[in-house]
Design a protein around this motif. Structure first.
Motif, short mmCIF file in Angstrom:
data_model
loop_
_atom_site.label_atom_id
_atom_site.label_comp_id
_atom_site.label_asym_id
_atom_site.label_seq_id
_atom_site.Cartn_x
_atom_site.Cartn_y
_atom_site.Cartn_z
N LYS A 94 -12.39 1.60 8.37
CA LYS A 94 -11.38 2.56 7.91
C LYS A 94 -10.62 3.14 9.09
O LYS A 94 -9.40 3.27 9.07
CB LYS A 94 -12.02 3.68 7.09
CG LYS A 94 -10.98 4.70 6.58
CD LYS A 94 -11.63 5.79 5.76
CE LYS A 94 -12.39 6.77 6.61
NZ LYS A 94 -11.49 7.62 7.44
N THR A 100 -14.48 -1.16 5.04
CA THR A 100 -14.26 0.17 4.47
C THR A 100 -14.95 0.29 3.12
O THR A 100 -14.86 -0.61 2.27
CB THR A 100 -12.75 0.42 4.28
OG1 THR A 100 -12.11 0.30 5.56
CG2 THR A 100 -12.48 1.79 3.70
N ARG A 104 -15.10 2.08 -0.44
CA ARG A 104 -14.13 2.75 -1.30
C ARG A 104 -14.76 3.25 -2.59
O ARG A 104 -15.75 2.69 -3.07
CB ARG A 104 -12.98 1.79 -1.64
CG ARG A 104 -12.24 1.28 -0.42
CD ARG A 104 -11.08 0.36 -0.78
NE ARG A 104 -10.43 -0.13 0.43
CZ ARG A 104 -9.53 0.56 1.12
NH1 ARG A 104 -9.14 1.75 0.68
NH2 ARG A 104 -9.01 0.06 2.22
N ASP A 105 -14.15 4.29 -3.14
CA ASP A 105 -14.52 4.74 -4.47
C ASP A 105 -14.03 3.70 -5.47
O ASP A 105 -13.26 2.80 -5.14
CB ASP A 105 -13.87 6.11 -4.74
CG ASP A 105 -14.71 6.94 -5.69
OD1 ASP A 105 -15.51 6.35 -6.46
OD2 ASP A 105 -14.55 8.17 -5.70
N GLY A 151 -10.42 2.98 -5.52
CA GLY A 151 -9.82 2.42 -4.32
C GLY A 151 -9.71 3.37 -3.15
O GLY A 151 -9.43 2.93 -2.03
N LEU A 152 -9.91 4.66 -3.38
CA LEU A 152 -9.78 5.62 -2.29
C LEU A 152 -10.84 5.37 -1.23
O LEU A 152 -12.04 5.30 -1.52
CB LEU A 152 -9.92 7.05 -2.84
CG LEU A 152 -9.87 8.19 -1.81
CD1 LEU A 152 -8.52 8.22 -1.11
CD2 LEU A 152 -10.16 9.53 -2.48
N ALA A 153 -10.40 5.24 0.03
CA ALA A 153 -11.34 5.07 1.14
C ALA A 153 -12.17 6.34 1.30
O ALA A 153 -11.62 7.45 1.36
CB ALA A 153 -10.58 4.77 2.42
N PRO A 196 -5.77 7.97 -4.46
CA PRO A 196 -5.96 6.51 -4.53
C PRO A 196 -4.66 5.71 -4.51
O PRO A 196 -4.68 4.50 -4.25
CB PRO A 196 -6.69 6.33 -5.87
CG PRO A 196 -7.37 7.63 -6.12
CD PRO A 196 -6.44 8.66 -5.57
N TYR A 250 -3.98 3.61 -1.24
CA TYR A 250 -4.54 2.25 -1.19
C TYR A 250 -3.77 1.32 -2.11
O TYR A 250 -3.44 0.18 -1.72
CB TYR A 250 -6.01 2.29 -1.57
CG TYR A 250 -6.65 0.92 -1.71
CD1 TYR A 250 -6.80 0.09 -0.60
CD2 TYR A 250 -7.09 0.47 -2.95
CE1 TYR A 250 -7.39 -1.17 -0.72
CE2 TYR A 250 -7.68 -0.78 -3.08
CZ TYR A 250 -7.83 -1.60 -1.97
OH TYR A 250 -8.41 -2.84 -2.09
N ASP A 279 -5.77 4.88 6.17
CA ASP A 279 -6.29 3.70 5.50
C ASP A 279 -5.65 2.48 6.13
O ASP A 279 -4.65 2.58 6.85
CB ASP A 279 -6.00 3.75 4.00
CG ASP A 279 -6.98 2.90 3.18
OD1 ASP A 279 -7.71 2.08 3.77
OD2 ASP A 279 -7.00 3.07 1.93
#
Length: 254
Positions: free
Chosen positions: A145, A171, A173-174, A177-179, A196, A199, A245
């Motif tokens: 990240k 990386t 991610r949730d 897609g959020l890092a 998000p 990303y 990101d």
């Protein structure tokens, strides 16, 4: 799990270890950090995690003051993960003469995040150098990240002929897609729902200008959105929280 609070305790513990890995962190641990832990544990028997909120890498005191810290939660997570030891130094240990000496790099560190955060990477490289000198690990683990940071650490280790292998991990991610980042804790509910889209915008089709326009229309303030080393890299603000990101891109990006 051993909690090592000073250099003498670290040295005493280290003398009894053979091959080992170091994971440097600033605490506020999340699934991304624990992913590094899991990767390291699969590769070597002994893993040491350091927790130190390094003041020299913050170019704004307000950013340092607002950085989330919960040492007890961090220690609980690491203990449950079966970590061998945690090194928790204070500023006086790592900077016995203050910030008198520092590691500097004159090219990549001046671009991207370095252009917007003067002195940031000098602080990062300096504290990592100190930790590597103290711990002397065979391996050190970093996430992708912070791609610019990863490349600088790799180059520093190589240029100073250090006997440590830098291991890069993808990386984490949730599901949206959020890092994952410790800074995500500072996002409001509305910002967390919007974050998000950074990303999503990076991976969607479109050229750089269309991606910038989309992010700005959504409410992101852009520090940079550029291609480097076959990576599309971005740093943006949501409110007063800075998010970074990057995603791999194939070939030349137009």
């Amino acid at each position: 799990m051993r909690v090592l609070k000073d250099i003498s305790a670290l040295n005493s513990w280290r003398r009894n270890q053979e091959e080992m890995a170091l994971i440097p962190t600033m605490g506020a641990l999340h699934a991304g950090h624990m992913g590094l832990v899991s990767k390291a544990q699969q590769a070597v028997d002994t893993v040491l995690v350091s927790i130190f909120v390094n003041p020299t890498q913050f170019n704004q005191s307000s950013d340092l003051d607002s950085y989330p810290q919960d040492l007890q939660s961090d220690l609980t997570q690491l203990d449950e993960a079966g970590i061998a030891a945690v090194y928790v130094p204070d500023y006086e240990q790592l900077y016995p003469h203050g910030y008198r000496f520092k590691i500097a790099e004159n090219e990549l560190s001046k671009r991207f995040c370095g252009a917007h955060r003067p002195g940031h990477f000098e602080g990062v490289m300096t504290v990592v150098m100190k930790l590597l000198q103290l711990v002397r690990p065979e391996y050190v683990y970093f996430g992708e990240k912070d791609y610019q940071q990863l490349q600088l650490i790799k180059a520093m280790v190589k240029d100073f002929f250090m006997p440590t292998q830098v291991i890069a991990c993808p990386t984490v991610r949730d599901k949206d897609g959020l890092a994952l980042s410790s800074r995500n804790q500072r996002l409001s509910d509305a910002e967390l729902n919007l974050a998000p889209m950074l990303y999503q915008t990076l991976i969607d089709d479109g050229d750089l200008e269309s991606k910038k326009s989309r992010l700005q229309s959504l409410g992101f303030q852009i520090d940079y959105l550029e291609v480097y080393d076959d990576r599309l890299m971005a740093a943006v603000y949501l409110g007063d929280v800075r998010l970074i990101d990057n995603v791999p891109v194939a070939g030349k990006f137009i």
